[in-house]
Scaffold this active site. Structure first.
Site, PDB file in Angstrom:
ATOM      1  N   VAL A  61      36.463  46.161  27.264  1.00  0.00           N
ATOM      2  CA  VAL A  61      37.003  44.491  27.379  1.00  0.00           C
ATOM      3  C   VAL A  61      35.660  44.471  26.246  1.00  0.00           C
ATOM      4  CG1 VAL A  61      37.038  42.614  28.313  1.00  0.00           C
ATOM      5  CG2 VAL A  61      38.220  44.510  29.633  1.00  0.00           C
ATOM      6  N   GLU A  68      41.496  43.133  40.027  1.00  0.00           N
ATOM      7  CA  GLU A  68      40.155  42.962  41.007  1.00  0.00           C
ATOM      8  C   GLU A  68      40.241  43.788  42.289  1.00  0.00           C
ATOM      9  OE1 GLU A  68      37.856  38.837  41.666  1.00  0.00           O
ATOM     10  OE2 GLU A  68      37.908  38.749  39.501  1.00  0.00           O
ATOM     11  N   ARG A  77      27.300  31.551  36.871  1.00  0.00           N
ATOM     12  CA  ARG A  77      28.375  32.121  37.721  1.00  0.00           C
ATOM     13  C   ARG A  77      28.035  33.354  39.365  1.00  0.00           C
ATOM     14  NH1 ARG A  77      30.943  31.643  32.958  1.00  0.00           N
ATOM     15  NH2 ARG A  77      31.057  33.919  32.712  1.00  0.00           N
TER      16      ARG A  77
END
Length: 343
Positions: free
Chosen positions: A130, A235, A294
């Site tokens: 990615v 996930e 995050r």
């Protein structure tokens, strides 16, 4: 960067790789070209020098990697200095201009685009990436090859029981509405073949047989179709496939075979809620020396010594705007180690 399509693609490693850094290091094995040990003496030009630029003139990477306090304090002070950031920042215009001549750019950046040993020549790697800018390597290409061979055909990826707080992701139908993923108030049907849904992430090390199963196994195809209207299927999808009996390199779905992200070798990440002071038995890893985005640590130079002691192949996250010294010293270390392995 090219995906290697020739030769024996024995393992596929799906990882996010850092892009855009002046000191970027990418080590890929190429198809067989007849590795010649007499060429070793010609590799001297690949060594980094002061002329290549970087923060080395104002910090001591060797001392930082050894965790010396004075060097770490100096690096920390530099990382928050506006003048230093300005001096090492590379504008986008540089890359736009420099990459107009691809061959010249590769030579000037000293990219290693060929195997440095017969061992690497005989074990080419395939990377599915990615394209992003923050999950940098922690190992040389030769070290990665040896770690993958040590798996003896097995896979290495996070795959464990899904927590209660995540089960809504696979128990409710989701759709994209106005560019956002949201539930539509409809329960999903049970997964096909009564497959147990496991929790994981998208950073995986798997063998060629696993990939063949993804493309051909009817159970996997049904699972992929079922997962299309779930929340964040990457996930749980790969983690679930890893526990399907018969998939090459898989492990049995019994909880005894669960694997956490710490034990899997693909990616090293520090979650804020698992950090703790040095010596704490409750902490999974020491406190972050950079900052958090995050709840994930964006590594600083003070994290490097600990990181290099781990078995993971890549680490996430780095950011040259947060701490360019961490990226520079890590790449310099890997380059020196890769070339030192030649002699």
């Amino acid at each position: 960067m090219r995906l290697q399509k020739r030769g024996r693609l024995l393992l596929l490693l799906k990882l996010i790789v850092v892009l855009g850094s002046l000191w970027m290091l990418i080590l890929l094995s190429h198809p067989k070209t007849g590795w010649d040990p007499t060429h070793i003496l010609g590799y001297r030009w690949l060594e980094y020098t002061d002329a290549d630029g970087g923060p080395e003139k104002v910090c001591n990477c060797s001392a930082i990697l050894q965790g010396e306090k004075e060097a770490l304090v100096q690096a920390k002070l530099l990382s928050i200095t506006r003048e230093f950031h300005k001096s090492v920042r590379i504008p986008n215009e540089y890359y736009i201009k420099a990459t107009q001549d691809c061959r010249k750019f590769r030579i000037s950046r000293k990219y290693i685009s060929f195997p440095l040993s017969q061992e690497e020549e005989d074990f080419p790697l395939a990377y599915s990436m990615v394209v992003h800018h923050k999950d940098f390597p922690l190992k040389t290409n030769l070290e990665i090859v040896r770690l993958l061979r040590s798996l003896r055909g097995g896979n290495s990826l996070e795959s464990e029981k899904m927590s209660e707080r995540k089960k809504w992701r696979v128990s409710n139908v989701h759709q994209i509405v106005d560019g956002k993923i949201q539930g539509i108030g409809k329960a999903k049907e049970p997964p096909p073949f009564n497959l147990p849904i496991l929790s994981g992430n998208s950073y995986i090390v798997v063998n060629r047989g696993y990939i063949r199963s993804v493309l051909e196994d009817t159970r996997v195809q049904a699972l992929i179709e079922w997962a299309k209207d779930t929340y964040s299927p990457d996930e749980f999808l790969w983690a679930t496939i890893q526990r399907i009996p018969g998939v090459p390199g898989s492990t049995w779905p019994n909880p005894k075979y669960d694997m956490t992200d710490i034990n899997a070798i693909a990616r090293l990440v520090k979650w804020q809620w698992h950090e703790g002071p040095q010596g704490s038995l409750q902490a999974v890893y020491p406190e972050c020396h950079g900052n958090h985005v995050r709840a994930i640590c964006v590594y600083g130079a003070g994290d490097l010594q600990w990181m290099l002691e781990q078995h993971h192949l890549f680490a996430n996250k780095f950011d040259v705007d947060t701490d360019s010294i961490a990226v520079y010293c890590l790449e310099k270390y890997l380059r020196q180690k890769a070339l030192a392995e030649l002699y």
